[in-house]
Structure formats: C-alpha cells, structure tokens
Write a protein that holds these residues in place. Structure first.
Motif, PDB file in Angstrom:
ATOM      1  N   SER A  60      52.623 -16.523  28.433  1.00 32.24           N
ATOM      2  CA  SER A  60      51.526 -15.634  28.607  1.00 32.24           C
ATOM      3  C   SER A  60      51.661 -14.385  28.908  1.00 32.24           C
ATOM      4  N   SER A  61      51.168 -13.880  28.555  1.00 34.56           N
ATOM      5  CA  SER A  61      51.505 -12.340  29.603  1.00 34.56           C
ATOM      6  C   SER A  61      51.486 -12.584  31.266  1.00 34.56           C
ATOM      7  N   TYR A  62      52.889 -11.715  31.815  1.00 39.26           N
ATOM      8  CA  TYR A  62      52.344 -11.998  33.216  1.00 39.26           C
ATOM      9  C   TYR A  62      52.849 -13.096  33.771  1.00 39.26           C
TER      10      TYR A  62
END
Length: 267
Positions: free
Chosen positions: A136-138
């Motif tokens: 997912s993000s980051y």
C-alpha cells in the motif's frame, strides 16, 4: 545441492526496494551466490538450524540468531543436514539505512537473548512482511522503518552489553510503568531471586529498579508538561503516582526543579 535461480526482480535491490519472505525449509534447501549480491541480506532464525558460509568463514544459525551478509560477498546458505530451518529474511539496498547501524564485517551473526528483544525483532519482521505483501502507500518506507528498528535493537545490545534478564526487566518496567511494581514478581519472571536481580540490575544500569521506574515516570511527566495543558495532578496520576507529594519530590530529584517551574521554562 540446489542453486536457486530467482526471478529478475530478485537480482538485487538496485531499484531501492525491500524484498522479504518467510521460509520453513528441509535440509535440501541451499542457495549459492558465487558473486554475492548488490544488496544486504538479513535473516532471523525462528526454529531449527541453518548455516551461512563465506570464503574462510562459516556460521550456524540457531533460534534467535540474526545474520547479515554484506553486499558483494560471495556466500552460500541453507538448512543444516538433518534439520529444518524456519526463518524470516529480507534484502535491502546498501544506501537505505544509516551506515553506523550496519556491521563492517562481511558476515555478521548474533544470537539475541532475552524474550523482550526477540519479540520486538519478531514483530518488526512480521510488520515488514505484511507491508511488503500489501504494498500500500509508502510500503517500502514502512519496510525500511522495520529494518531500522531491528538494526537499532542490535546496536543497542552491542553498546549496553546488558544481561538478557536485565533487558527483560527493563522492558517489563517500561510496559507497566503506571502500575505498582513488585520486585519479587519481576524476579520470578526472569527466574532469579529478588536479591540477585536487584544486584544484577544495579550493576548493569547504575540504578536500582525503583529509581529506574521513577526516572521513567518523570521523563514521561516532563514530556506531558511540555506538550500538553493537562493539570499537574492529572499528569502525576497518568504516569503512575497515586501520591501527589511523592510526584513533586521525585520530579525535584530527577529534574532539579518543580513541575510547574519545568513547564514554565520549557514554554
């Protein structure tokens, strides 16, 4: 002997991403890399026994062992004969983490003693695996943060040289800082007599168990005074003091000023 030919994405972390996995392998498992890799390899052994071999050096991997291989190091690793090897692993780029946390040797192997540190390393690896799978993000930054935690824990062990039972006691105190502590219960948890634990603890840290608890509480109180508008009485209770006057006395002891004076100075 098995030489694994991994997909192209596993040919090094030149792209800067973390690669990770969780294996439980029989003794037919073996990886040979005559030229090494362009990234770091780290493993954490959970059960069984593995081995690492570099030119002129060989190490066994037992439960609790963390092993790192430096980029560019020819190596072979696998499951010890007649055993299974249950371990978690990650590859990460050379430039991704602080250099002073990484070992200078080509092959680094350390057995982590103490349940608290082992558990922290296990959960750091578990978070790393989860973030690596979910992406997912980051996700890559989160993976690097988990690896950073593992390396900091190892660096702290090397610097402090604490007995694992002292390390466990410190962890138990910090986790239940607000609660009344009983040295007899702490000693039973690490399988020592109260007198032996008290002596070993002060010898290792320079403070008694009670002084260490009070120091932790006052440090937390100082942060709350600086960054919140809560009343002194609320802060005293929140960090574990039932007696307000005792809180005032301990704050003077560790900060050399009153709580109200500390808040005024910091703001």
């Amino acid at each position: 002997m098995i030489k694994l030919n991994l997909p192209s994405e596993y040919n090094g972390s030149a792209s800067g991403i973390v690669l990770s996995g969780h294996f439980d392998e029989p003794d037919s498992y073996s990886v040979v890399r005559p030229a090494g890799r362009s990234d770091w390899l780290i493993t954490y052994t959970l059960e069984g026994e593995g081995y690492f071999h570099i030119p002129g050096e060989e190490h066994c991997c037992d439960p609790g062992d963390v092993t790192l291989i430096k980029p560019g190091t020819p190596h072979q690793y696998g499951t010890a004969k007649g055993m299974r090897w249950h371990f978690m692993w990650a590859h990460f780029p050379d430039h991704a983490l602080r250099a002073n946390l990484l070992p200078e040797t080509k092959l680094f192997n350390e057995m982590v003693t103490g349940d608290s540190t082992r558990n922290r390393i296990y959960w750091a690896f578990s978070r790393l695996l989860t973030d690596s799978r979910e992406r997912s993000s980051y996700w890559n930054e989160l993976c690097l943060a988990s690896l950073n935690e593992v390396l900091i824990l190892l660096a702290r062990r090397r610097k402090q040289h604490f007995d694992s039972r002292v390390e466990d006691t410190l962890n138990r105190i910090s986790q239940s800082m607000r609660e009344p502590i009983k040295i007899e219960e702490l000693a039973a948890a690490v399988q020592l007599s109260p007198s032996r634990l008290s002596h070993l603890f002060k010898e290792s840290t320079g403070l008694s168990i009670i002084d260490t608890l009070n120091q932790m509480r006052i440090r937390q109180a100082a942060l709350l005074l600086e960054h919140t508008d809560r009343s002194l009485a609320d802060i005293a209770y929140d960090v574990g003091y039932q007696n307000y006057n005792h809180f005032i006395n301990q704050f003077h002891k560790w900060q050399d000023m009153s709580p109200s004076g500390y808040r005024k100075k910091r703001r």
